[in-house]
Write a protein that holds these residues in place. Sequence first.
Motif, PDB file in Angstrom:
ATOM      1  N   ASP A  17      48.903  73.886  53.531  1.00  0.00           N
ATOM      2  CA  ASP A  17      48.932  73.103  52.297  1.00  0.00           C
ATOM      3  C   ASP A  17      47.523  72.973  51.746  1.00  0.00           C
ATOM      4  OD1 ASP A  17      49.145  71.247  50.261  1.00  0.00           O
ATOM      5  OD2 ASP A  17      50.546  69.981  51.338  1.00  0.00           O
ATOM      6  N   ALA A  18      47.245  73.690  50.686  1.00  0.00           N
ATOM      7  CA  ALA A  18      45.907  73.666  50.088  1.00  0.00           C
ATOM      8  C   ALA A  18      45.561  72.288  49.540  1.00  0.00           C
ATOM      9  CB  ALA A  18      45.814  74.711  48.983  1.00  0.00           C
ATOM     10  N   GLY A  19      46.563  71.446  49.281  1.00  0.00           N
ATOM     11  CA  GLY A  19      46.321  70.102  48.769  1.00  0.00           C
ATOM     12  C   GLY A  19      45.937  69.109  49.847  1.00  0.00           C
ATOM     13  N   GLU A  20      45.963  69.541  51.106  1.00  0.00           N
ATOM     14  CA  GLU A  20      45.606  68.713  52.253  1.00  0.00           C
ATOM     15  C   GLU A  20      46.372  67.396  52.317  1.00  0.00           C
ATOM     16  OE1 GLU A  20      41.463  68.347  53.403  1.00  0.00           O
ATOM     17  OE2 GLU A  20      40.977  69.926  52.012  1.00  0.00           O
ATOM     18  N   LEU A  21      47.663  67.427  52.004  1.00  0.00           N
ATOM     19  CA  LEU A  21      48.471  66.232  52.174  1.00  0.00           C
ATOM     20  C   LEU A  21      48.686  65.980  53.660  1.00  0.00           C
ATOM     21  CD1 LEU A  21      51.039  66.765  49.304  1.00  0.00           C
ATOM     22  CD2 LEU A  21      49.053  65.248  49.331  1.00  0.00           C
ATOM     23  N   LEU A  22      49.162  64.806  53.989  1.00  0.00           N
ATOM     24  CA  LEU A  22      49.333  64.439  55.387  1.00  0.00           C
ATOM     25  C   LEU A  22      50.432  65.258  56.058  1.00  0.00           C
ATOM     26  CD1 LEU A  22      49.131  60.551  55.139  1.00  0.00           C
ATOM     27  CD2 LEU A  22      47.312  62.152  55.729  1.00  0.00           C
ATOM     28  N   SER A  23      50.194  65.559  57.321  1.00  0.00           N
ATOM     29  CA  SER A  23      51.216  66.218  58.135  1.00  0.00           C
ATOM     30  C   SER A  23      52.282  65.178  58.506  1.00  0.00           C
ATOM     31  CB  SER A  23      50.582  66.773  59.407  1.00  0.00           C
ATOM     32  OG  SER A  23      50.139  65.705  60.234  1.00  0.00           O
ATOM     33  N   ARG A  24      53.352  65.622  59.120  1.00  0.00           N
ATOM     34  CA  ARG A  24      54.393  64.688  59.587  1.00  0.00           C
ATOM     35  C   ARG A  24      53.780  63.674  60.549  1.00  0.00           C
ATOM     36  NH1 ARG A  24      58.129  64.760  64.034  1.00  0.00           N
ATOM     37  NH2 ARG A  24      59.943  63.491  63.509  1.00  0.00           N
ATOM     38  N   THR A  25      52.986  64.156  61.498  1.00  0.00           N
ATOM     39  CA  THR A  25      52.320  63.258  62.440  1.00  0.00           C
ATOM     40  C   THR A  25      51.378  62.306  61.706  1.00  0.00           C
ATOM     41  OG1 THR A  25      52.451  64.892  64.213  1.00  0.00           O
ATOM     42  CG2 THR A  25      50.784  63.174  64.449  1.00  0.00           C
ATOM     43  N   GLY A  26      50.680  62.818  60.702  1.00  0.00           N
ATOM     44  CA  GLY A  26      49.786  61.974  59.915  1.00  0.00           C
ATOM     45  C   GLY A  26      50.530  60.861  59.203  1.00  0.00           C
ATOM     46  N   ARG A  27      51.666  61.180  58.596  1.00  0.00           N
ATOM     47  CA  ARG A  27      52.466  60.160  57.910  1.00  0.00           C
ATOM     48  C   ARG A  27      52.991  59.118  58.893  1.00  0.00           C
ATOM     49  NH1 ARG A  27      54.243  64.840  55.622  1.00  0.00           N
ATOM     50  NH2 ARG A  27      56.219  64.744  56.726  1.00  0.00           N
ATOM     51  N   GLN A  28      53.446  59.570  60.060  1.00  0.00           N
ATOM     52  CA  GLN A  28      53.951  58.639  61.069  1.00  0.00           C
ATOM     53  C   GLN A  28      52.828  57.733  61.582  1.00  0.00           C
ATOM     54  OE1 GLN A  28      55.651  61.471  63.798  1.00  0.00           O
ATOM     55  NE2 GLN A  28      57.709  61.207  62.963  1.00  0.00           N
ATOM     56  N   SER A  29      51.655  58.301  61.793  1.00  0.00           N
ATOM     57  CA  SER A  29      50.514  57.517  62.274  1.00  0.00           C
ATOM     58  C   SER A  29      50.101  56.464  61.252  1.00  0.00           C
ATOM     59  CB  SER A  29      49.322  58.433  62.572  1.00  0.00           C
ATOM     60  OG  SER A  29      49.621  59.321  63.609  1.00  0.00           O
ATOM     61  N   VAL A  30      50.053  56.851  59.997  1.00  0.00           N
ATOM     62  CA  VAL A  30      49.669  55.905  58.943  1.00  0.00           C
ATOM     63  C   VAL A  30      50.721  54.802  58.823  1.00  0.00           C
ATOM     64  CG1 VAL A  30      49.255  55.644  56.463  1.00  0.00           C
ATOM     65  CG2 VAL A  30      48.238  57.561  57.710  1.00  0.00           C
ATOM     66  N   ALA A  31      51.997  55.161  58.918  1.00  0.00           N
ATOM     67  CA  ALA A  31      53.059  54.154  58.852  1.00  0.00           C
ATOM     68  C   ALA A  31      52.922  53.149  60.001  1.00  0.00           C
ATOM     69  CB  ALA A  31      54.430  54.828  58.885  1.00  0.00           C
ATOM     70  N   ARG A  32      52.605  53.641  61.183  1.00  0.00           N
ATOM     71  CA  ARG A  32      52.426  52.774  62.353  1.00  0.00           C
ATOM     72  C   ARG A  32      51.215  51.857  62.159  1.00  0.00           C
ATOM     73  NH1 ARG A  32      54.583  53.806  67.528  1.00  0.00           N
ATOM     74  NH2 ARG A  32      55.303  55.702  66.558  1.00  0.00           N
ATOM     75  N   LEU A  33      50.118  52.411  61.662  1.00  0.00           N
ATOM     76  CA  LEU A  33      48.919  51.623  61.400  1.00  0.00           C
ATOM     77  C   LEU A  33      49.202  50.567  60.328  1.00  0.00           C
ATOM     78  CD1 LEU A  33      45.869  51.165  61.882  1.00  0.00           C
ATOM     79  CD2 LEU A  33      45.437  52.903  60.135  1.00  0.00           C
ATOM     80  N   ALA A  34      49.942  50.942  59.282  1.00  0.00           N
ATOM     81  CA  ALA A  34      50.272  50.006  58.209  1.00  0.00           C
ATOM     82  C   ALA A  34      51.080  48.823  58.736  1.00  0.00           C
ATOM     83  CB  ALA A  34      51.038  50.726  57.104  1.00  0.00           C
ATOM     84  N   LEU A  35      52.054  49.091  59.590  1.00  0.00           N
ATOM     85  CA  LEU A  35      52.853  48.011  60.161  1.00  0.00           C
ATOM     86  C   LEU A  35      51.990  47.068  60.985  1.00  0.00           C
ATOM     87  CD1 LEU A  35      56.125  49.882  61.159  1.00  0.00           C
ATOM     88  CD2 LEU A  35      55.804  48.227  59.304  1.00  0.00           C
ATOM     89  N   PHE A  36      51.073  47.630  61.771  1.00  0.00           N
ATOM     90  CA  PHE A  36      50.187  46.787  62.568  1.00  0.00           C
ATOM     91  C   PHE A  36      49.290  45.938  61.671  1.00  0.00           C
ATOM     92  CE2 PHE A  36      46.160  45.778  64.489  1.00  0.00           C
ATOM     93  CZ  PHE A  36      46.560  45.164  65.667  1.00  0.00           C
ATOM     94  N   LEU A  37      48.654  46.568  60.691  1.00  0.00           N
ATOM     95  CA  LEU A  37      47.750  45.833  59.807  1.00  0.00           C
ATOM     96  C   LEU A  37      48.503  44.762  59.024  1.00  0.00           C
ATOM     97  CD1 LEU A  37      45.483  48.721  58.451  1.00  0.00           C
ATOM     98  CD2 LEU A  37      44.904  47.007  60.190  1.00  0.00           C
ATOM     99  N   GLY A  38      49.721  45.079  58.588  1.00  0.00           N
ATOM    100  CA  GLY A  38      50.530  44.100  57.868  1.00  0.00           C
ATOM    101  C   GLY A  38      50.867  42.893  58.728  1.00  0.00           C
ATOM    102  N   GLY A  39      51.127  43.125  60.002  1.00  0.00           N
ATOM    103  CA  GLY A  39      51.451  42.042  60.917  1.00  0.00           C
ATOM    104  C   GLY A  39      50.244  41.267  61.416  1.00  0.00           C
ATOM    105  N   SER A  40      49.050  41.788  61.133  1.00  0.00           N
ATOM    106  CA  SER A  40      47.824  41.146  61.638  1.00  0.00           C
ATOM    107  C   SER A  40      47.341  40.000  60.750  1.00  0.00           C
ATOM    108  CB  SER A  40      46.701  42.184  61.753  1.00  0.00           C
ATOM    109  OG  SER A  40      46.240  42.537  60.461  1.00  0.00           O
ATOM    110  N   GLY A  41      47.947  39.853  59.587  1.00  0.00           N
ATOM    111  CA  GLY A  41      47.528  38.799  58.681  1.00  0.00           C
ATOM    112  C   GLY A  41      46.426  39.199  57.716  1.00  0.00           C
TER     113      GLY A  41
END
Length: 146
Positions: A17-41
């Motif tokens: 992907d010449a546009g360098e969008l996130l891989s499947r693993t990248g999207r899953q990792s970001v989603a996991r990080l987002a949930l943690f940050l959201g729950g951290s206050g």
Amino acid sequence: MRVILIHHGEAQPKEQDAGELLSRTGRQSVARLALFLGGSGLKISQFLHSGKAAARQTADMLAATLESESVDLLTEDPMPQLSDGPGEKAFVGTLPQLVNILNALFQDSPPSLDLPSATAIGLKKGEDGRYTVFLLVGAHLLGAID
């Protein structure tokens, strides 16, 4: 002032992907990080990104989950944007870009930095003008990715 520096999620290989969008693993990792940050206050009012496709997509995903007010492109001089206005701000970018921001924040003795993708480090400016780490979390620390 509190600022969160975030290494963008894993990008697709350039040959895929010449546009360098996130891989499947990248999207899953970001989603996991987002949930943690959201729950951290954390209340991140603004996400700034480097303009790279993977950084922009990471910022968009995080901002949507954390219900942030805006996602904007970071200007060449990051300090005014990072220190302007109320609320916590987050910068999403590549490792070299994060190092440049650290160099600006720690003018006298910048630390070295080596963060895996989808990792966040939070810095808080004390009354003495020095920054300390108040947060360090990465998707790789939050459990296995499906």
